[in-house]
Enzyme design. Structure first.
Site, PDB file in Angstrom:
ATOM      1  N   THR A 167       0.807  -1.221   0.000  1.00 56.53           N
ATOM      2  CA  THR A 167       0.000   0.000   0.000  1.00 56.53           C
ATOM      3  C   THR A 167       0.838   1.268   0.000  1.00 56.53           C
ATOM      4  O   THR A 167       0.331   2.338  -0.341  1.00 56.53           O
ATOM      5  CB  THR A 167      -0.943   0.036   1.218  1.00 56.53           C
ATOM      6  OG1 THR A 167      -0.171  -0.073   2.419  1.00 56.53           O
ATOM      7  CG2 THR A 167      -1.931  -1.111   1.157  1.00 56.53           C
ATOM      8  N   SER A 168       2.108   1.174   0.396  1.00 56.61           N
ATOM      9  CA  SER A 168       2.963   2.361   0.406  1.00 56.61           C
ATOM     10  C   SER A 168       4.421   1.945   0.342  1.00 56.61           C
ATOM     11  O   SER A 168       4.780   0.802   0.640  1.00 56.61           O
ATOM     12  CB  SER A 168       2.713   3.212   1.663  1.00 56.61           C
ATOM     13  OG  SER A 168       3.153   2.531   2.829  1.00 56.61           O
ATOM     14  N   ASN A 215       0.332 -18.238   5.069  1.00 58.90           N
ATOM     15  CA  ASN A 215      -0.217 -16.918   4.780  1.00 58.90           C
ATOM     16  C   ASN A 215      -1.642 -16.821   5.323  1.00 58.90           C
ATOM     17  O   ASN A 215      -2.442 -17.731   5.134  1.00 58.90           O
ATOM     18  CB  ASN A 215      -0.270 -16.667   3.270  1.00 58.90           C
ATOM     19  CG  ASN A 215       1.078 -16.285   2.706  1.00 58.90           C
ATOM     20  OD1 ASN A 215       2.071 -16.946   2.959  1.00 58.90           O
ATOM     21  ND2 ASN A 215       1.105 -15.224   1.925  1.00 58.90           N
ATOM     22  N   HIS A 269      12.728 -10.109   0.103  1.00 58.49           N
ATOM     23  CA  HIS A 269      11.324 -10.364   0.419  1.00 58.49           C
ATOM     24  C   HIS A 269      11.072  -9.703   1.760  1.00 58.49           C
ATOM     25  O   HIS A 269      11.761  -9.993   2.745  1.00 58.49           O
ATOM     26  CB  HIS A 269      11.046 -11.858   0.487  1.00 58.49           C
ATOM     27  CG  HIS A 269       9.612 -12.175   0.765  1.00 58.49           C
ATOM     28  ND1 HIS A 269       9.188 -13.402   1.223  1.00 58.49           N
ATOM     29  CD2 HIS A 269       8.484 -11.421   0.660  1.00 58.49           C
ATOM     30  CE1 HIS A 269       7.884 -13.399   1.382  1.00 58.49           C
ATOM     31  NE2 HIS A 269       7.434 -12.193   1.046  1.00 58.49           N
ATOM     32  N   ASP A 270      10.096  -8.814   1.833  1.00 58.26           N
ATOM     33  CA  ASP A 270       9.922  -8.001   3.037  1.00 58.26           C
ATOM     34  C   ASP A 270       9.756  -8.848   4.297  1.00 58.26           C
ATOM     35  O   ASP A 270      10.241  -8.474   5.376  1.00 58.26           O
ATOM     36  CB  ASP A 270       8.772  -7.008   2.881  1.00 58.26           C
ATOM     37  CG  ASP A 270       7.468  -7.615   2.374  1.00 58.26           C
ATOM     38  OD1 ASP A 270       7.349  -8.861   2.353  1.00 58.26           O
ATOM     39  OD2 ASP A 270       6.581  -6.839   1.992  1.00 58.26           O
ATOM     40  N   THR A 271       9.130 -10.016   4.167  1.00 55.05           N
ATOM     41  CA  THR A 271       8.994 -10.865   5.350  1.00 55.05           C
ATOM     42  C   THR A 271      10.344 -11.404   5.800  1.00 55.05           C
ATOM     43  O   THR A 271      10.604 -11.536   7.002  1.00 55.05           O
ATOM     44  CB  THR A 271       8.029 -12.032   5.087  1.00 55.05           C
ATOM     45  OG1 THR A 271       6.796 -11.511   4.593  1.00 55.05           O
ATOM     46  CG2 THR A 271       7.758 -12.816   6.359  1.00 55.05           C
ATOM     47  N   THR A 324      -0.576  -6.004   5.558  1.00 56.47           N
ATOM     48  CA  THR A 324      -1.613  -6.337   4.583  1.00 56.47           C
ATOM     49  C   THR A 324      -1.890  -7.844   4.625  1.00 56.47           C
ATOM     50  O   THR A 324      -3.036  -8.290   4.601  1.00 56.47           O
ATOM     51  CB  THR A 324      -1.185  -5.906   3.175  1.00 56.47           C
ATOM     52  OG1 THR A 324      -0.958  -4.493   3.166  1.00 56.47           O
ATOM     53  CG2 THR A 324      -2.263  -6.241   2.160  1.00 56.47           C
ATOM     54  N   GLY A 358       3.243  -3.568  11.203  1.00 61.40           N
ATOM     55  CA  GLY A 358       2.197  -2.599  11.533  1.00 61.40           C
ATOM     56  C   GLY A 358       1.141  -3.140  12.466  1.00 61.40           C
ATOM     57  O   GLY A 358       0.605  -2.427  13.322  1.00 61.40           O
ATOM     58  N   ARG A 407       8.482   3.375   1.441  1.00 66.14           N
ATOM     59  CA  ARG A 407       9.215   4.292   2.312  1.00 66.14           C
ATOM     60  C   ARG A 407      10.695   4.227   1.995  1.00 66.14           C
ATOM     61  O   ARG A 407      11.202   3.183   1.558  1.00 66.14           O
ATOM     62  CB  ARG A 407       9.032   3.934   3.797  1.00 66.14           C
ATOM     63  CG  ARG A 407       7.666   4.210   4.378  1.00 66.14           C
ATOM     64  CD  ARG A 407       6.801   3.004   4.355  1.00 66.14           C
ATOM     65  NE  ARG A 407       7.455   1.827   4.903  1.00 66.14           N
ATOM     66  CZ  ARG A 407       7.687   1.619   6.208  1.00 66.14           C
ATOM     67  NH1 ARG A 407       7.297   2.534   7.111  1.00 66.14           N
ATOM     68  NH2 ARG A 407       8.275   0.532   6.640  1.00 66.14           N
TER      69      ARG A 407
END
Length: 485
Positions: free
Chosen positions: A18-19, A310, A250-252, A273, A419, A21
Site C-alpha cells: 500500500t505504500s 499466509n 522479500h519483506d517478510t 496487509t 504494523g 518508504r
C-alpha cells in the site's frame, strides 16, 4: 571513539503493498535507530486489455518515489554534515515481476491479485502435480505464485524470445534501475516456486517441465552481497561508488531478521496487509502432512527456513474501510478499534476464504462467510472489525498449533512484528486465543532487518542473526500481552 562518532548510516528502501518508504538506519555496535525520509503511496492501476481489465503495479511512480526519497536522504545527510550513508538495500512484497527485453521493461508488472493466473494454475498442474511441486520447491499453494504467473504469461505469448529475455522480481527490478545489474536475491527467489528448496538454486527440472527457458532467470545473490554501485550517484547527492547491497529482499525475510528474540522456541506473526504466521527452522519440512496443511518453506537470511502460512491480514479491514469510504460513510480506524474492543466476540469466520482475496465488496463477502459458518452477521462497522480481528486471532492460533506439530517446534512466546503490532486488540486476542504470551514490536521490523543486514555487510556490526536480534531488543520499545484465560 565515542558512540556518536562510531555511528554510521545505511538506507532501506521498503516497498509495501500500500505504500513505499525510504528510511535511514543509523547503526552502532550497540544500537540501531531509524529515520523516515520519504513515504509515498502505492496505488495499483487497472487498465483495459482487450477482453478484460488487468490489474498492475504503478512501478514507474514507485521508482520516482524511491529516487526522490534517496535524494532527500543523501542531501539531508550532507546538509547536516553527518556521515554519508554507506549503502542502499531494497525490499518489497514477493512473487510479482517485470518482463525485460534488451535491458528495458517490456510490460507493466501485474499485481498478484490480478485474476489472469487461473489459467496458469491449470496449465502448470498439467505438467506437475502440487505433490510433485512441493517436493522440489516446498511452497504452499497460492494461485498467484510466480510460476503460475509465468505460465499465464507463456500462454499469452509474453515469454517468447521477441517479447522477453529475462524477468526481474520487484526489488531486483529497482536494483537494476539503480545499478544496471540484473540479479535475483535468494529469499525472494524462494517465493517463485522455481527455486529448489534443497539446493538453493534454480530448479532445471522444474524449468524444463514447465517450459520456461532457464536463461530468463537472473543469477542468484544472497543477503549481504553487493549487487553493484549507483549508476548516477551525483544526481541524488550520493558519493561515487555507493553500493547497492542485497538484503532479505522479500519483506517478510527482512522482518524476521528483526524479531527481537534470541530464543528459538517462538512463533512469529509478521502482520500487515498479509499476516505471515510461522517459525524459523534450520531445515525445510517437506512431508505430505505439511503439504496438505498448505505450509510453505521460504528462504530466510543466513540460510534459515521461514516455515509459515499466509493469512489474509489487515487487508480485510482496509478493504472494508475503502468500501465504506466509497459509499460516502468514511470511518476512522482508531475509533472503530476502540469501539470493537468494547464489544463481545460476535462471529468467527474463515479469514483465509478464497472469496476474500480479490478487491471488491469485502463486507458483503465477510457476511456470506459468516452465514456459511453459521455465525451471526455483523451489523455495524465496529462489529465487522471485531469479527475480522477475532477471526484473524483464531487463524493465528490454529496455524501456530498446527505448524508446531508439523515442524516439531516448541512455542513459549509469540512475536508480532510489523504494523499489526500496534493493534492492541489484535495482540490481546491472539494471546487469549493461543494461551501463549505475545510480545508486540517492532513496528518497523522490515526496515530494521533491511538495515541490519546492510550494517553487517559494511562491518558496522557483526555476528549471527541472534546477535542482530539482541540489538533490536535493546533498541526498540516492546509490549507484552498475557493470556486472559
Amino acid at each position: 571513539m565515542t558512540e556518536k562518532t562510531a555511528e554510521k548510516s545505511v538506507i532501506a528502501v521498503d516497498l509495501g503493498a500500500t505504500s513505499g518508504r525510504v528510511i535511514v538506519g543509523n547503526v552502532t555496535p550497540r544500537s540501531v535507530r531509524l529515520a523516515q525520509t520519504a513515504r509515498f503511496e502505492n496505488n495499483p492501476v487497472t487498465v483495459w486489455e482487450g477482453d478484460r481489465e488487468g490489474m498492475h503495479w504503478n512501478i514507474l511512480e514507485l521508482y520516482r518515489g524511491v529516487m526522490t526519497g534517496l535524494s532527500k536522504a543523501f542531501r539531508t545527510a550532507a546538509i547536516a554534515d553527518a556521515g554519508m550513508p554507506v549503502s542502499i538495500g531494497v525490499d518489497s512484497w514477493a512473487v510479482d515481476y517485470g518482463r525485460m527485453l534488451g535491458g528495458k521493461l517490456a510490460g507493466i508488472p501485474y499485481h498478484y491479485r490480478d485474476q489472469r493466473t487461473a489459467a496458469g494454475v491449470e496449465a502448470t498442474h498439467r505438467f506437475k502435480t502440487h505433490e510433485e511441486l512441493y517436493r522440489t520447491n516446498g511452497l504452499q499453494f497460492l494461485p498467484f505464485n510466480t510460476l503460475y504467473q509465468l505460465a499465464a504469461d507463456r500462454i499469452a505469448g509474453n515469454l517468447a524470445a521477441n517479447t522477453a529475455d529475462s524477468i526481474l522480481l520487484i526489488p531486483d527490478l529497482i536494483n537494476y534501475w539503480l545499478t544496471g545489474e540484473q540479479r535475483a536475491e535468494r529469499t525472494n527467489a524462494s517465493t517463485t516456486g522455481l527455486l529448489d528448496i534443497n539446493t538453493g538454486e534454480w530448479s532445471s527440472e522444474l524449468l524444463a517441465a514447465l517450459e520456461i527457458t532457464p536463461g530468463i532467470l537472473p543469477r542468484l545473490s544472497s543477503p549481504g552481497e553487493r549487487v553493484g554501485t549507483l549508476l548516477n550517484p551525483t544526481s541524488i547527492g550520493a558519493r561515487q561508488n555507493t553500493p547497492v547491497v542485497s538484503v532479505g529482499s522479500h519483506d517478510t525475510a527482512s522482518a524476521i531478521v528483526a524479531v527481537p528474540s534470541t530464543d528459538r522456541d517462538i512463533a512469529y506473526i509478521s502482520s500487515g496487509t498479509w499476516s505471515l504466521v510461522g517459525f524459523e527452522l534450520d531445515y525445510p519440512v517437506l512431508t505430505e502432512a505439511s503439504r496438505a496443511a498448505n505450509f510453505t518453506n521460504e528462504g530466510g537470511v543466513d540460510g534459515r527456513v521461514r516455515y509459515l502460512r499466509n493469512v489474509m491480514g489487515m487487508w480485510l479491514v482496509s478493504e472494508c474501510l475503502r468500501e465504506w469510504d466509497a459509499a460516502g460513510t468514511p470511518h476512522d480506524l482508531v475509533a472503530l478499534l476502540r469501539e470493537a474492543a468494547s464489544l463481545p466476540a460476535i462471529s468467527v469466520f474463515d479469514a483465509n476464504h478464497d472469496s476474500l482475496l480479490p478487491p471488491g465488496p469485502m463486507a458483503a463477502r465477510i457476511a456470506r462467510c459468516c452465514e456459511e459458518a453459521n455465525q451471526p452477521v455483523p451489523q455495524s462497522p465496529a462489529e465487522y472489525v471485531r469479527a475480522i480481528l477475532d477471526s484473524l486471532a483464531d487463524a493465528y492460533s490454529r496455524f501456530i498449533r498446527l505448524g508446531a506439530e508439523l515442524s516439531g517446534s516448541v512455542v513459549r512466546t509469540i512475536h508480532i512484528v510489523g504494523g499489526g503490532s500496534q493493534n492492541e486488540l489484535l495482540c490481546q486476542l491472539t494471546a487469549d486465543r493461543t494461551g501463549i504470551p505475545v510480545v508486540a514490536g517492532p513496528v518497523e521490523a522490515t526496515a530494521l532487518g533491511n538495515v541490519l543486514v546492510q550494517a553487517r555487510a559494511a562491518g558496522i556490526v557483526s555476528g549471527d542473526l541472534e546477535t542482530l536480534r539482541a540489538l533490536v531488543a535493546t533498541s526498540v520499545p516492546l509490549k507484552r500481552y498475557e493470556p486472559r484465560r
